[in-house]
Design a protein around this motif. Structure first.
Motif, PDB file in Angstrom:
ATOM      1  N   ALA A 107      -3.651  -5.773  -0.853  1.00  0.00           N
ATOM      2  CA  ALA A 107      -3.242  -4.370  -0.760  1.00  0.00           C
ATOM      3  C   ALA A 107      -4.095  -3.486  -1.665  1.00  0.00           C
ATOM      4  CB  ALA A 107      -1.768  -4.237  -1.138  1.00  0.00           C
ATOM      5  N   TYR A 108      -4.342  -3.953  -2.899  1.00  0.00           N
ATOM      6  CA  TYR A 108      -5.131  -3.165  -3.845  1.00  0.00           C
ATOM      7  C   TYR A 108      -6.580  -3.026  -3.367  1.00  0.00           C
ATOM      8  CZ  TYR A 108      -1.586  -2.856  -7.555  1.00  0.00           C
ATOM      9  OH  TYR A 108      -0.477  -2.550  -8.285  1.00  0.00           O
ATOM     10  N   VAL A 109      -7.116  -4.117  -2.801  1.00  0.00           N
ATOM     11  CA  VAL A 109      -8.496  -4.070  -2.287  1.00  0.00           C
ATOM     12  C   VAL A 109      -8.599  -3.063  -1.143  1.00  0.00           C
ATOM     13  CG1 VAL A 109     -10.211  -5.385  -0.965  1.00  0.00           C
ATOM     14  CG2 VAL A 109      -9.180  -6.376  -3.012  1.00  0.00           C
ATOM     15  N   GLU A 110      -7.612  -3.068  -0.255  1.00  0.00           N
ATOM     16  CA  GLU A 110      -7.633  -2.136   0.867  1.00  0.00           C
ATOM     17  C   GLU A 110      -7.498  -0.690   0.362  1.00  0.00           C
ATOM     18  OE1 GLU A 110      -7.950  -0.622   4.623  1.00  0.00           O
ATOM     19  OE2 GLU A 110      -8.398  -2.631   3.881  1.00  0.00           O
ATOM     20  N   LEU A 111      -6.649  -0.469  -0.640  1.00  0.00           N
ATOM     21  CA  LEU A 111      -6.517   0.873  -1.219  1.00  0.00           C
ATOM     22  C   LEU A 111      -7.812   1.303  -1.908  1.00  0.00           C
ATOM     23  CD1 LEU A 111      -2.891   0.645  -2.675  1.00  0.00           C
ATOM     24  CD2 LEU A 111      -3.654   2.100  -0.794  1.00  0.00           C
ATOM     25  N   GLU A 112      -8.522   0.333  -2.492  1.00  0.00           N
ATOM     26  CA  GLU A 112      -9.807   0.662  -3.092  1.00  0.00           C
ATOM     27  C   GLU A 112     -10.818   1.034  -2.012  1.00  0.00           C
ATOM     28  OE1 GLU A 112     -12.645  -1.025  -6.603  1.00  0.00           O
ATOM     29  OE2 GLU A 112     -11.717  -2.492  -5.276  1.00  0.00           O
ATOM     30  N   ARG A 113     -10.791   0.295  -0.907  1.00  0.00           N
ATOM     31  CA  ARG A 113     -11.693   0.608   0.200  1.00  0.00           C
ATOM     32  C   ARG A 113     -11.407   1.998   0.756  1.00  0.00           C
ATOM     33  NH1 ARG A 113     -12.442   0.412   5.574  1.00  0.00           N
ATOM     34  NH2 ARG A 113     -10.254   0.029   6.007  1.00  0.00           N
ATOM     35  N   GLN A 114     -10.135   2.388   0.761  1.00  0.00           N
ATOM     36  CA  GLN A 114      -9.744   3.706   1.262  1.00  0.00           C
ATOM     37  C   GLN A 114     -10.056   4.822   0.261  1.00  0.00           C
ATOM     38  OE1 GLN A 114      -5.565   3.459   2.268  1.00  0.00           O
ATOM     39  NE2 GLN A 114      -5.880   1.711   3.639  1.00  0.00           N
ATOM     40  N   GLY A 115     -10.412   4.430  -0.975  1.00  0.00           N
ATOM     41  CA  GLY A 115     -10.707   5.431  -1.982  1.00  0.00           C
ATOM     42  C   GLY A 115      -9.491   5.888  -2.770  1.00  0.00           C
ATOM     43  N   VAL A 116      -8.358   5.189  -2.627  1.00  0.00           N
ATOM     44  CA  VAL A 116      -7.133   5.567  -3.348  1.00  0.00           C
ATOM     45  C   VAL A 116      -7.161   5.029  -4.770  1.00  0.00           C
ATOM     46  CG1 VAL A 116      -4.611   5.359  -3.387  1.00  0.00           C
ATOM     47  CG2 VAL A 116      -5.810   5.649  -1.208  1.00  0.00           C
ATOM     48  N   LEU A 117      -7.626   3.785  -4.919  1.00  0.00           N
ATOM     49  CA  LEU A 117      -7.686   3.140  -6.230  1.00  0.00           C
ATOM     50  C   LEU A 117      -9.118   2.800  -6.606  1.00  0.00           C
ATOM     51  CD1 LEU A 117      -4.734   0.562  -6.040  1.00  0.00           C
ATOM     52  CD2 LEU A 117      -4.673   2.916  -6.925  1.00  0.00           C
ATOM     53  N   GLU A 118      -9.319   2.572  -7.908  1.00  0.00           N
ATOM     54  CA  GLU A 118     -10.576   2.037  -8.398  1.00  0.00           C
ATOM     55  C   GLU A 118     -10.254   0.949  -9.417  1.00  0.00           C
ATOM     56  OE1 GLU A 118     -11.535   4.995 -12.160  1.00  0.00           O
ATOM     57  OE2 GLU A 118     -12.617   5.293 -10.278  1.00  0.00           O
ATOM     58  N   GLN A 172       0.833  -1.211   0.000  1.00  0.00           N
ATOM     59  CA  GLN A 172       0.000   0.000   0.000  1.00  0.00           C
ATOM     60  C   GLN A 172       0.863   1.255   0.000  1.00  0.00           C
ATOM     61  OE1 GLN A 172      -3.292   0.085   2.888  1.00  0.00           O
ATOM     62  NE2 GLN A 172      -3.066  -2.115   3.098  1.00  0.00           N
ATOM     63  N   SER A 173       1.857   1.268   0.874  1.00  0.00           N
ATOM     64  CA  SER A 173       2.749   2.430   0.951  1.00  0.00           C
ATOM     65  C   SER A 173       3.493   2.633  -0.359  1.00  0.00           C
ATOM     66  CB  SER A 173       3.749   2.239   2.105  1.00  0.00           C
ATOM     67  OG  SER A 173       3.083   2.125   3.338  1.00  0.00           O
ATOM     68  N   LEU A 174       3.915   1.530  -0.982  1.00  0.00           N
ATOM     69  CA  LEU A 174       4.641   1.612  -2.241  1.00  0.00           C
ATOM     70  C   LEU A 174       3.770   2.193  -3.349  1.00  0.00           C
ATOM     71  CD1 LEU A 174       7.150   1.032  -3.929  1.00  0.00           C
ATOM     72  CD2 LEU A 174       6.352  -1.329  -4.209  1.00  0.00           C
ATOM     73  N   ILE A 175       2.519   1.754  -3.426  1.00  0.00           N
ATOM     74  CA  ILE A 175       1.606   2.266  -4.447  1.00  0.00           C
ATOM     75  C   ILE A 175       1.359   3.763  -4.238  1.00  0.00           C
ATOM     76  CG2 ILE A 175      -0.784   2.182  -5.284  1.00  0.00           C
ATOM     77  CD1 ILE A 175       0.906  -0.038  -6.385  1.00  0.00           C
ATOM     78  N   LYS A 176       1.148   4.146  -2.994  1.00  0.00           N
ATOM     79  CA  LYS A 176       0.945   5.575  -2.704  1.00  0.00           C
ATOM     80  C   LYS A 176       2.168   6.394  -3.100  1.00  0.00           C
ATOM     81  CE  LYS A 176      -2.318   4.812   1.109  1.00  0.00           C
ATOM     82  NZ  LYS A 176      -2.528   4.867   2.585  1.00  0.00           N
ATOM     83  N   LYS A 177       3.355   5.797  -2.889  1.00  0.00           N
ATOM     84  CA  LYS A 177       4.601   6.475  -3.273  1.00  0.00           C
ATOM     85  C   LYS A 177       4.702   6.600  -4.787  1.00  0.00           C
ATOM     86  CE  LYS A 177       9.611   6.198  -2.505  1.00  0.00           C
ATOM     87  NZ  LYS A 177      10.707   5.386  -1.921  1.00  0.00           N
ATOM     88  N   ILE A 178       4.311   5.533  -5.508  1.00  0.00           N
ATOM     89  CA  ILE A 178       4.335   5.571  -6.977  1.00  0.00           C
ATOM     90  C   ILE A 178       3.415   6.663  -7.493  1.00  0.00           C
ATOM     91  CG2 ILE A 178       3.632   4.287  -9.046  1.00  0.00           C
ATOM     92  CD1 ILE A 178       4.624   1.741  -7.637  1.00  0.00           C
TER      93      ILE A 178
END
Length: 477
Positions: free
Chosen positions: A51-62, A13-19
């Motif tokens: 990680a991607y599912v959690e980022l989607e739940r947080q509204g970061v990814l779709e 998750q942290s890596l994706i946010k950094k990207i």
């Protein structure tokens, strides 16, 4: 100092946010695919997916159908919509043969089961229940005798305590133990209505309820439900003003198949509307314990001041599908329901009641619920993400806040019964949407069970199911 207890998926998750940050990615820009990130990070696909599912739940990814994950816009997954134009009419239920075939398919263990609304078997407290039953068999010589007709006193006391979390204070003496919620429903329907009478229900409605009504020769009045927040009280009032309704049958908490939950103000209003019309309310709360976050929602009965709501539930969706132990709080209909029970099943298995009461008294039930609530939340989110990846453009999915069921709307050109037949040939079980209504609706809908963990077998089956749906939609595989 950096925290040591960081899970691998949290690192991703942290890596994706950094990207996203360092590359200046904007809304709508694509992030690395799950497989590429798995290869680059040297981690399993399931870890990256989590990680991607959690980022989607947080509204970061779709996620997008057959495309991948992108930097999120406001809405990550298309949600279901409800048409305000649906007319409320009386309909006769006539779907026994199809329901019979689908139920047989749901029991077929050779299929990859997305059909039956079954809990995650690997998470059930089966070992604890087996241990408890072994102790009873060895140390309780009267386990094989009849139980008192209204149910084991210890179990009724446990249920009485459990109901406090749903906002309902009820004496153990007001509870009747039944062989699952189906028995409870059968008894109370026969008490409050007779063949030819009209029962108001949600739409879509669990086909098991439809089957019960059909077997009793009753008619249904379908009141449209909102995907996120259940039955519309205004539409219900219109139906009760127009028709002679003998009862309302409703699942206010995480309904099957929509997964919606009635807001407290709507629960209160529905209780008041039905009380004013002297229409009994039958509340089926079998999914009430399976909230994904926060506290267990209040039951409809907690807003009842007139004894007009009949509450029923069971342990089938939470602890043990095979035990088939439920209960009903029939209120002013107590004597009539007891008469029905004594004249049919008489009593419910004493051994199973003893096992359940011992398990509830152990204090392990609340800890178990906390675990499965988190698990079902994550699994439902993961299933939704794969649906959006594998299914054709135009697919919509419910976003339940409890339970483990998805209600999916496919493109209008997809006939869900044809999809059901095609899936069966490939060893995959689903339930076509038209079974959830007595009318000609939901032809392009399916119900998907998210109770099974997403291993490779289930992911591949979802991919195959999505390809079949795409073929039926005219969009190719």
């Amino acid at each position: 100092m950096e925290q040591q207890n960081v899970y691998k998926y949290e690192e991703v998750q942290s890596l994706i946010k950094k990207i996203i940050s360092e590359n200046g990615l904007k809304t709508g820009d694509k992030v690395p695919s799950i497989r590429k990130m798995s290869t680059d990070a040297g981690l399993s696909v399931s870890t990256i997916m989590k990680a991607y599912v959690e980022l989607e739940r947080q509204g970061v990814l779709e996620s997008r159908p057959q495309s991948g994950f992108y930097v999120s816009a406001d809405n990550s997954i298309p949600s279901l919509e409800i048409s305000a134009e649906k007319k409320i009419t009386v309909a006769r239920v006539d779907k026994f043969s199809m329901i019979y075939n689908v139920c047989n398919a749901m029991a077929d263990r050779s299929l990859i089961q997305f059909g039956g609304a079954s809990p995650c078997l690997s998470m059930l407290p089966s070992a604890e229940l087996a241990k408890t039953m072994k102790h009873i068999l060895n140390h309780n010589p009267d386990f094989n005798s009849f139980e008192i007709f209204r149910g084991n006193a210890q179990l009724r006391s446990c249920i009485s305590m459990q109901m406090l979390s749903a906002g309902l204070e009820i004496s153990p003496n007001e509870i009747i133990i039944t062989t699952g919620a189906t028995e409870s429903l059968s008894h109370i329907l026969r008490v409050v209505a007779k063949p030819g009478d009209c029962i108001a229900v949600e739409s879509p409605l669990h086909f098991g309820h439809l089957h019960a009504l059909e077997s009793m020769g009753m008619y249904v009045i379908e009141v449209p439900s909102r995907p996120d927040c259940g039955m519309d009280p205004d539409r219900l009032k219109d139906a009760l003003d127009k028709y002679d309704v003998k009862a309302l049958l409703i699942q206010p908490n995480f309904s099957n198949p929509l997964g919606g939950i009635l807001p407290n103000e709507d629960k209160k209003r529905i209780v008041e509307i039905c009380a004013a019309k002297n229409v009994p309310v039958i509340e089926d709360d079998v999914y009430g314990e399976l909230c994904h976050e926060g506290h267990r929602p209040k039951c409809l009965s907690s807003f009842d001041k007139d004894g007009n709501v009949i509450y029923l539930s069971s342990f089938t969706k939470t602890i043990s599908p095979s035990f088939r132990v439920g209960w009903i709080c029939p209120g002013r209909y107590y004597k009539e329901v007891m008469d029905k029970k004594i004249s049919t099943v008489l009593d419910t298995s004493r051994l199973l009641q003893l096992a359940l009461s011992d398990y509830l008294l152990s204090g392990k039930y609340s800890r178990y619920l906390n675990r499965v609530r988190r698990m079902y939340r994550n699994q439902v989110a993961a299933y939704r993400s794969y649906v959006m990846e594998f299914f054709p453009e135009g697919t919509r999915a419910s976003n339940p806040k409890g339970g483990y069921i998805l209600w999916m709307e496919l493109p209008e050109t997809v006939d869900s019964f044809r999809l059901y037949e095609a899936a069966m040939k490939e060893g995959i079980g689903i339930v076509p949407g038209f079974l959830f209504t007595a009318q000609d609706r939901y032809r392009n809908f399916i119900r998907l069970n998210c109770g099974s963990p997403l291993d490779k077998k289930h992911i591949d089956a979802l991919r195959k199911l999505g390809a079949m749906a795409a073929g039926l939609s005219g969009g190719g595989a």
